[in-house]
Design an enzyme around this catalytic site. Structure first.
Site, PDB file in Angstrom:
ATOM      1  CB  SER A  93       1.203 -10.540   4.845  1.00 12.27           C
ATOM      2  OG  SER A  93       1.183  -9.399   5.656  1.00 12.27           O
ATOM      3  N   GLY A 139      11.973   2.892  -1.371  1.00 10.34           N
ATOM      4  CA  GLY A 139      10.667   2.144  -0.996  1.00 10.34           C
ATOM      5  C   GLY A 139       9.501   3.211  -1.208  1.00 10.34           C
ATOM      6  CD1 TRP A 164      13.048  -3.651   2.720  1.00  8.47           C
ATOM      7  CD2 TRP A 164      12.731  -5.089   4.166  1.00  8.47           C
ATOM      8  NE1 TRP A 164      13.838  -3.465   3.825  1.00  8.47           N
ATOM      9  CE2 TRP A 164      13.657  -4.232   4.769  1.00  8.47           C
ATOM     10  CE3 TRP A 164      12.348  -6.261   5.271  1.00  8.47           C
ATOM     11  CZ2 TRP A 164      14.244  -4.411   5.821  1.00  8.47           C
ATOM     12  CZ3 TRP A 164      12.795  -6.140   6.258  1.00  8.47           C
ATOM     13  CH2 TRP A 164      13.748  -5.384   6.781  1.00  8.47           C
ATOM     14  CB  CYS A 240      -0.604  -4.088  -7.948  1.00  9.54           C
ATOM     15  SG  CYS A 240      -0.477  -4.673  -9.473  1.00  9.54           S
ATOM     16  CB  ALA A 244      -2.355  -5.232  -1.435  1.00  7.50           C
ATOM     17  NE  ARG A 245      -0.839   1.730  -0.796  1.00  7.63           N
ATOM     18  CZ  ARG A 245      -0.345   2.764  -1.592  1.00  7.63           C
ATOM     19  NH1 ARG A 245      -1.125   3.096  -2.600  1.00  7.63           N
ATOM     20  NH2 ARG A 245       0.934   2.763  -1.803  1.00  7.63           N
ATOM     21  NE  ARG A 270      -3.664  -9.602  37.471  1.00  2.26           N
ATOM     22  CZ  ARG A 270      -2.960 -10.382  38.021  1.00  2.26           C
ATOM     23  NH1 ARG A 270      -2.922 -11.733  37.853  1.00  2.26           N
ATOM     24  NH2 ARG A 270      -1.624  -9.655  38.312  1.00  2.26           N
ATOM     25  CD  GLU A 365       0.569  -3.427   0.370  1.00  2.00           C
ATOM     26  OE1 GLU A 365       0.183  -2.777  -0.651  1.00  2.00           O
ATOM     27  OE2 GLU A 365       0.684  -4.653   0.208  1.00  2.00           O
TER      28      GLU A 365
HETATM   29  C1  LIG Z   1       7.213  -6.859   6.367  1.00  2.00           C
HETATM   30  C2  LIG Z   1       7.541  -6.185   4.966  1.00  2.00           C
HETATM   31  C3  LIG Z   1       6.985  -6.684   3.845  1.00  2.00           C
HETATM   32  C4  LIG Z   1       7.067  -5.996   2.658  1.00  2.00           C
HETATM   33  N1  LIG Z   1       6.526  -6.644   1.714  1.00  2.00           N
HETATM   34  C5  LIG Z   1       6.868  -6.017   0.597  1.00  2.00           C
HETATM   35  C6  LIG Z   1       6.448  -6.607  -0.740  1.00  2.00           C
HETATM   36  O1  LIG Z   1       6.052  -7.760  -0.812  1.00  2.00           O
HETATM   37  N2  LIG Z   1       6.796  -6.008  -1.992  1.00  2.00           N
HETATM   38  C7  LIG Z   1       7.411  -4.975  -2.116  1.00  2.00           C
HETATM   39  O2  LIG Z   1       7.793  -4.435  -2.951  1.00  2.00           O
HETATM   40  N3  LIG Z   1       7.674  -4.199  -0.883  1.00  2.00           N
HETATM   41  C8  LIG Z   1       7.453  -4.777   0.366  1.00  2.00           C
HETATM   42  N4  LIG Z   1       7.702  -4.000   1.609  1.00  2.00           N
HETATM   43  C9  LIG Z   1       8.281  -2.809   1.260  1.00  2.00           C
HETATM   44  C10 LIG Z   1       7.569  -1.504   1.962  1.00  2.00           C
HETATM   45  O3  LIG Z   1       6.507  -1.412   0.978  1.00  2.00           O
HETATM   46  C11 LIG Z   1       8.541  -0.351   2.067  1.00  2.00           C
HETATM   47  O4  LIG Z   1       9.307  -0.600   3.282  1.00  2.00           O
HETATM   48  C12 LIG Z   1       7.879   0.902   2.279  1.00  2.00           C
HETATM   49  O5  LIG Z   1       7.342   1.402   1.108  1.00  2.00           O
HETATM   50  C13 LIG Z   1       8.748   1.830   2.891  1.00  2.00           C
HETATM   51  O6  LIG Z   1       9.918   2.161   2.050  1.00  2.00           O
HETATM   52  P1  LIG Z   1      11.286   2.265   2.772  1.00  2.00           P
HETATM   53  O7  LIG Z   1      11.520   0.910   4.014  1.00  2.00           O
HETATM   54  O8  LIG Z   1      12.406   1.917   1.869  1.00  2.00           O
HETATM   55  O9  LIG Z   1      11.260   3.374   3.732  1.00  2.00           O
HETATM   56  P2  LIG Z   1      11.733   5.063   3.034  1.00  2.00           P
HETATM   57  O10 LIG Z   1      11.171   4.982   1.933  1.00  2.00           O
HETATM   58  O11 LIG Z   1      12.989   5.173   3.261  1.00  2.00           O
HETATM   59  O12 LIG Z   1      11.173   5.771   4.357  1.00  2.00           O
HETATM   60  C14 LIG Z   1      11.625   5.950   5.576  1.00  2.00           C
HETATM   61  C15 LIG Z   1      10.909   7.139   6.199  1.00  2.00           C
HETATM   62  O13 LIG Z   1      10.651   8.279   5.572  1.00  2.00           O
HETATM   63  C16 LIG Z   1       9.566   8.643   5.291  1.00  2.00           C
HETATM   64  N5  LIG Z   1       9.143   9.302   4.289  1.00  2.00           N
HETATM   65  C17 LIG Z   1       9.298   9.036   2.959  1.00  2.00           C
HETATM   66  N6  LIG Z   1       9.202   9.803   1.893  1.00  2.00           N
HETATM   67  C18 LIG Z   1       8.834  11.016   2.661  1.00  2.00           C
HETATM   68  C19 LIG Z   1       8.259  12.250   2.410  1.00  2.00           C
HETATM   69  N7  LIG Z   1       8.161  12.674   1.034  1.00  2.00           N
HETATM   70  N8  LIG Z   1       7.996  13.014   3.505  1.00  2.00           N
HETATM   71  C20 LIG Z   1       8.178  12.487   4.592  1.00  2.00           C
HETATM   72  N9  LIG Z   1       8.383  11.451   5.012  1.00  2.00           N
HETATM   73  C21 LIG Z   1       8.836  10.581   4.147  1.00  2.00           C
HETATM   74  C22 LIG Z   1       8.660   7.402   5.323  1.00  2.00           C
HETATM   75  O14 LIG Z   1       7.289   7.610   5.593  1.00  2.00           O
HETATM   76  C23 LIG Z   1       9.392   6.587   6.524  1.00  2.00           C
HETATM   77  O15 LIG Z   1       8.977   6.959   7.872  1.00  2.00           O
HETATM   78  C24 LIG Z   1       7.620  -4.773   2.400  1.00  2.00           C
HETATM   79  C25 LIG Z   1       8.193  -4.225   3.855  1.00  2.00           C
HETATM   80  C26 LIG Z   1       7.893  -4.880   5.064  1.00  2.00           C
HETATM   81  C27 LIG Z   1       8.477  -4.320   6.540  1.00  2.00           C
END
Ligand SMILES: Cc1cc2nc3c(=O)[nH]c(=O)nc-3n(C[C@H](O)[C@H](O)[C@H](O)COP(=O)(O)OP(=O)(O)OC[C@H]3O[C@@H](n4cnc5c(N)ncnc54)[C@H](O)[C@@H]3O)c2cc1C
Length: 386
Positions: A93, A139, A164, A240, A244-245, A270, A365
């Site tokens: 990462s 997110g 995050w 971008c 990364a993906r 084992r 991502e």
């Molecule tokens: C360790 C870590 C590092 C990260 N690093 C970065 C970074 O460097 N830069 C950055 O910008 N972000 C970063 N992120 C953030 C990451 O990209 C987001 O967590 C991710 O995009 C999901 O957003 P959220 O957590 O808000 O979840 P949410 O968007 O709230 O989603 C919650 C759940 O709902 C589901 N969901 C959402 N929309 C729909 C839909 N339309 N239909 C059905 N299900 C849906 C999602 O799939 C998920 O299961 C990082 C996250 C982590 C955990």
């Protein structure tokens, strides 16, 4: 024999690709692997030191051309990600965010001045970058972001909070995406700018060998030329993220390969019921099924890598690769954990650490659900996002 040998993967790589892979594997074995369980346990990673060492090795932005970067092909970059993630997803990462998110944003959308100021230092690991897109309430749907950039004379003034953010509290420069009067724009923000602060996020049970932070922007005043001139709208950050993906398609397989290697070694020595665990048919079925998924994932990664190197990979293809390979890698890491029995819950063995890390990789991502919707839309022509 290991899975990639079984699949004859080496024959699909060029001499240069094999050499890059071997170099990163040796670096991982000598410099990272002996420490990684400790970094994970203490949730501290010497990011600055590692960035310098990875920079010296040419890993940071290795697939980009010029300004101190090697300009390797996409497959070589993927193989490097795989070898780093075979040690730990957190270390991959660090490299992904630096090269494919922060440096790529400047490479693809930056001005000549921004490139000259930041890219050589970032390639050398002297400057660490982060990428601020996600917010607490936005997110999967970054279009809703609340961070704003408003004009004040010639300057820009940024306000908002990003959450995050990988490398966030060790970064020298943040690429911050913000809403302007017109469209979403990207800004190059030196982290020592007044009004910028970060808070490291603690209590993570995943990606512990990686820095994750909140970024706070309070009246951060930037000159007019801090904006990335080459893009407006969500196409910027999404471009971008595609980069990364792509690295994750390969990278996640590294975590799976290391888990499977660990489980195979364990099953050979084992003893259960007076025989090696690996001599039982149930264990062999687990191992064979995992080898098939790992090998298939690698063929998919290489196929997409070759398409990317020909300049024609689509967002949907990258989604498909990320969706499949992360999901399968997580399944493999979890299944390998079962083969290790009680030892499988110890940090002495890698599978549970990989499984825990891959929970983050499954989410960042673009989540599994988001990539499923991308593929569903490609197949049906119907968007089911909202
Ligand atoms: C360790 C870590 C590092 C990260 N690093 C970065 C970074 O460097 N830069 C950055 O910008 N972000 C970063 N992120 C953030 C990451 O990209 C987001 O967590 C991710 O995009 C999901 O957003 P959220 O957590 O808000 O979840 P949410 O968007 O709230 O989603 C919650 C759940 O709902 C589901 N969901 C959402 N929309 C729909 C839909 N339309 N239909 C059905 N299900 C849906 C999602 O799939 C998920 O299961 C990082 C996250 C982590 C955990």
């Amino acid at each position: 024999m290991d899975t990639f040998e079984l699949y004859g993967i080496d024959a699909l790589l060029t001499d240069e690709e094999r050499a890059i892979r071997d170099t990163v594997r040796s670096f991982g074995a000598a410099r990272l692997r002996p420490h990684v369980a400790g970094w994970f346990e203490s949730a501290t990673v010497p990011a600055r030191e590692l960035a310098l060492e990875m920079g010296a090795l040419g890993l940071l932005g290795m697939h980009l051309e010029g300004y101190g970067c090697a300009g390797t092909n996409a497959v070589s970059y993927g193989l490097a990600c795989l070898e780093l993630e075979a040690v730990d997803s957190g270390l991959r990462s660090l490299v992904s965010v630096q090269g494919s998110l922060a440096m790529f944003a400047i490479h693809a959308y930056g001005s000549e001045e921004q490139k000259r100021q930041w890219r050589p230092a970032m390639a050398a690991g002297e400057a660490i970058g982060c990428f601020g897109l996600t917010e607490a309430d936005f997110g999967s749907n970054p279009a809703g972001m609340r961070t704003t950039a408003r004009r004040d004379g010639a300057d820009w003034v940024l306000n908002g909070t990003k959450l995050w953010i990988t490398n966030g509290s060790v970064a020298d420069v943040a690429i911050v995406w913000a809403r302007t009067d017109e469209r979403i724009r990207g800004f190059v923000v030196p982290t020592d700018t007044r009004g910028f602060s970060s808070n490291e996020i603690g209590q993570k049970l995943s990606l512990r060998a990686s820095v994750t932070a909140e970024l706070v922007l309070q009246d951060v005043r930037l000159p007019a030329d801090a904006v990335l001139p080459g893009v407006a709208g969500l196409a910027g950050p999404l471009g971008c993220l595609d980069e990364a993906r792509f690295g994750i398609i390969f990278g996640s397989l590294g975590a799976a390969r290391d888990s499977l290697d660990t489980a195979v070694d364990y099953a050979r020595v084992r003893q259960v019921f007076g025989r090696p665990l690996g001599s039982f048919q149930l264990t062999q079925k687990k191992l064979a099924d995992m080898a098939v998924e790992l090998g298939n994932g690698m063929l998919l990664a290489l196929h997409l890598g070759r398409i990317k190197d020909s300049g024609r990979v689509s967002t949907e293809q990258v989604s498909l690769g990320k969706l499949n390979n992360v999901r399968k890698s997580l399944d493999i890491a979890r299944e390998c954990r079962t083969i290790l029995g009680a030892n499988g819950i110890s940090l002495d063995y890698s599978p549970i650490r990989h499984a825990s890390n891959l929970e983050s990789v499954l989410t960042y991502e673009g989540t599994t659900e988001v990539h499923t919707l991308v593929i569903g839309r490609a197949l049906t022509g119907e968007s089911a996002f909202a």
